[in-house]
Design a protein around this motif. Sequence first.
Motif, short mmCIF file in Angstrom:
data_model
loop_
_atom_site.label_atom_id
_atom_site.label_comp_id
_atom_site.label_asym_id
_atom_site.label_seq_id
_atom_site.Cartn_x
_atom_site.Cartn_y
_atom_site.Cartn_z
N PRO A 118 -36.20 -20.85 10.43
CA PRO A 118 -35.36 -21.95 9.96
C PRO A 118 -33.86 -21.66 10.06
CG PRO A 118 -37.22 -21.64 8.48
CD PRO A 118 -37.25 -20.50 9.45
N ASP A 119 -33.45 -20.42 9.79
CA ASP A 119 -32.03 -20.10 9.88
C ASP A 119 -31.53 -20.18 11.31
OD1 ASP A 119 -31.97 -19.76 7.18
OD2 ASP A 119 -32.01 -17.57 7.23
N LEU A 120 -32.40 -19.86 12.27
CA LEU A 120 -32.01 -20.00 13.68
C LEU A 120 -31.84 -21.47 14.03
CD1 LEU A 120 -31.46 -18.71 16.41
CD2 LEU A 120 -33.94 -18.66 16.82
N SER A 121 -32.70 -22.33 13.50
CA SER A 121 -32.53 -23.78 13.72
C SER A 121 -31.19 -24.26 13.17
CB SER A 121 -33.66 -24.55 13.02
OG SER A 121 -34.89 -24.31 13.62
N GLU A 139 -39.66 -16.33 5.07
CA GLU A 139 -39.27 -15.39 6.12
C GLU A 139 -40.08 -15.57 7.40
OE1 GLU A 139 -36.66 -13.42 5.79
OE2 GLU A 139 -36.36 -14.23 3.79
N LEU A 140 -41.38 -15.82 7.25
CA LEU A 140 -42.24 -15.97 8.42
C LEU A 140 -42.50 -17.43 8.78
CD1 LEU A 140 -44.79 -13.10 7.71
CD2 LEU A 140 -42.88 -13.10 9.32
N ALA A 141 -41.97 -18.35 7.94
CA ALA A 141 -42.04 -19.79 8.23
C ALA A 141 -43.46 -20.25 8.53
CB ALA A 141 -41.11 -20.13 9.39
N ARG A 142 -44.39 -19.86 7.64
CA ARG A 142 -45.78 -20.31 7.75
C ARG A 142 -46.15 -21.02 6.45
NH1 ARG A 142 -47.62 -14.49 8.93
NH2 ARG A 142 -49.28 -15.09 7.47
N PRO A 143 -45.68 -22.25 6.28
CA PRO A 143 -45.85 -22.92 4.98
C PRO A 143 -47.30 -23.14 4.58
CG PRO A 143 -44.95 -24.42 6.63
CD PRO A 143 -44.89 -23.06 7.22
N ALA A 146 -41.28 -33.41 9.83
CA ALA A 146 -40.76 -32.84 8.59
C ALA A 146 -39.30 -33.27 8.41
CB ALA A 146 -40.88 -31.33 8.63
N VAL A 147 -38.82 -33.18 7.18
CA VAL A 147 -37.46 -33.66 6.90
C VAL A 147 -36.43 -32.92 7.75
CG1 VAL A 147 -35.66 -33.69 5.13
CG2 VAL A 147 -37.96 -34.51 4.58
N ASP A 148 -36.49 -31.60 7.79
CA ASP A 148 -35.50 -30.87 8.58
C ASP A 148 -35.59 -31.21 10.06
OD1 ASP A 148 -34.49 -29.74 6.33
OD2 ASP A 148 -35.22 -27.71 6.70
N ALA A 149 -36.82 -31.38 10.57
CA ALA A 149 -36.98 -31.79 11.96
C ALA A 149 -36.39 -33.19 12.18
CB ALA A 149 -38.45 -31.76 12.35
N ALA A 150 -36.55 -34.07 11.21
CA ALA A 150 -36.01 -35.43 11.35
C ALA A 150 -34.49 -35.43 11.37
CB ALA A 150 -36.53 -36.31 10.20
N ILE A 151 -33.87 -34.56 10.56
CA ILE A 151 -32.41 -34.45 10.57
C ILE A 151 -31.94 -33.96 11.94
CG2 ILE A 151 -30.46 -33.19 9.59
CD1 ILE A 151 -32.00 -33.31 6.89
N THR A 152 -32.63 -32.96 12.48
CA THR A 152 -32.26 -32.47 13.80
C THR A 152 -32.52 -33.52 14.87
OG1 THR A 152 -32.82 -30.22 13.09
CG2 THR A 152 -32.66 -30.60 15.46
N ARG A 153 -33.61 -34.28 14.73
CA ARG A 153 -33.90 -35.33 15.71
C ARG A 153 -32.79 -36.38 15.73
NH1 ARG A 153 -38.54 -36.13 18.18
NH2 ARG A 153 -39.74 -34.96 16.61
N ASN A 154 -32.21 -36.66 14.58
CA ASN A 154 -31.05 -37.56 14.54
C ASN A 154 -29.94 -37.03 15.44
OD1 ASN A 154 -29.09 -39.58 13.19
ND2 ASN A 154 -28.15 -37.58 12.84
N ASN A 155 -29.69 -35.72 15.37
CA ASN A 155 -28.65 -35.12 16.21
C ASN A 155 -28.99 -35.27 17.69
OD1 ASN A 155 -27.43 -34.38 13.84
ND2 ASN A 155 -28.12 -32.26 13.91
N VAL A 156 -30.25 -35.05 18.03
CA VAL A 156 -30.69 -35.24 19.42
C VAL A 156 -30.43 -36.68 19.86
CG1 VAL A 156 -32.73 -35.35 20.93
CG2 VAL A 156 -32.42 -33.40 19.38
N GLY A 157 -30.80 -37.65 19.01
CA GLY A 157 -30.58 -39.05 19.36
C GLY A 157 -29.11 -39.39 19.54
N ALA A 211 -37.11 -28.14 18.67
CA ALA A 211 -38.35 -27.46 19.05
C ALA A 211 -38.72 -26.41 18.01
CB ALA A 211 -38.20 -26.83 20.44
N ASN A 212 -37.71 -25.70 17.52
CA ASN A 212 -37.93 -24.68 16.49
C ASN A 212 -38.44 -25.32 15.20
OD1 ASN A 212 -37.85 -22.12 15.41
ND2 ASN A 212 -35.64 -22.10 15.09
N ASP A 213 -37.75 -26.36 14.73
CA ASP A 213 -38.15 -27.04 13.49
C ASP A 213 -39.56 -27.62 13.61
OD1 ASP A 213 -35.85 -26.60 11.99
OD2 ASP A 213 -34.88 -28.42 12.68
N ALA A 214 -39.85 -28.25 14.74
CA ALA A 214 -41.15 -28.89 14.91
C ALA A 214 -42.27 -27.86 14.90
CB ALA A 214 -41.17 -29.70 16.21
#
Length: 456
Positions: A273-276, A80-84, A314-325, A304-307
């Motif tokens: 994460p859900d907002l991302s 919920e607070l995304a503080r792993p 991180a894996v989720d950030a990498a998936i989003t970075r693919n979309n940016v690319g 920016a949110n994922d990072a």
Amino acid sequence: RYAAAAELAGAALATARALGYRPLIGEALLRSGLFGRAAGGPAADADAALSEAWRVGLATRADEVAVEAAVEQIAVVGRELARPADAERWAADAEALLDRRGRADALAARYHLNLGNMYVRTGRFDQAVATLGRAVRLREVALGAAHPDVAAARTALGEALRRQGRFAEAAATHEQALRDTIAAFGDGHPQVAVARNNLGVAYGWLGRRADAVAEYEAAIAVRERALGPDHLLVATSRSNLASELIELGRLAEAEAELRRAIDLLRRRYDRHPDLSDAENNLGNLYFAQDRWADALAAYSGALANDAALLGEDAVDAAITRNNVGTALWQLGRLGDAERELRRSLAALEAGLGRDHPHVAFPLLGLGAVLLDRGRAAEAVAVLGRATDLAEEQGAAVLATARAELAHARVRATQRPSPAALALARRDVEAALAELRRAGPLFGYARRRAEAFLRAP
């Protein structure tokens, strides 16, 4: 009736504080944190209540209160607070007390469930599958195979299997969890909505679009009735529904669902994460409409949110970075696109392994960028790998990879023979037939295949 339970827990806490009896205060804090979170209250309030319950439990030697608070904090702080990093510390504290208790019971199973879910969120999918499998087995022993908490753990296991790329196994696991949850609660319980939502995700990865939409719509209906239309879980299901509507070409409906979801999420969170996920889906909507600049803006916000939440690679950030690319490629910013896609590829290979199906996405984008930059020989090698991995991602992704590979092979040869040209044309024509059946997200791939076939 989570709201009523939260209200009762709040009243009990006030009474306990008035009495000044600390063991009772600790128990009341624990229930207030648990029920407030279940009712959709602010995660920060649950964090505060559970943290205090932990301290009071330790001070009064109430180990059961302390360990349950620590176990729940893995979910509240980690999800919920995304503080792993903080959630990892709570997990270590919980494990220490569980070891002292020495009982493989329902609370130990809950620990494994929350820890496994945290592993999913942080991209450690092998650990997640092992840990969640342990949660299922512990609950079966402690509660019996037909207990709804076993189904809840099975639902979490299904999500981990999906993230591992085992899509058919994930769907089968979710189907069993849904059957068991309905048998325990009937059709209208919020846990049924969890099972339906996750089954919809699995169906989407298998290309079963209509089935996915039906599950999401059923999940939304249950969540709105049980939790209210403004609950964050309703927003999550709306965002998921929108992702399938985009694939089906129902773009106006998808945009309406996404606007509602993002509005709900932004009212509660600056970062989550859900907002991302919702911003990524919004980027996909714009991508399907050929609005490349808008897509880039949405994907960049999600990245920016994922990072910030998970780390740059991180894996989720990498998936989003693919979309940016990919959006940068469509805008003609080929150097920037290559940089982002290579970074996405490296992070996914490090996090998931070279042969995970998700690795196909940055390989496919990178191959297209290399082709457009006149480096066809490099593109052939990259697109060959993409084609090998793309089959798990569905027919349209595989067709895109095959069309790009055929194009690259022709371009990599100075004077291709008539036989080689004929073979390439057959490959692209077969791919184009599949792409014409695909949704609007593959419009760019159709146009590139058609342009190749029009060329002399």
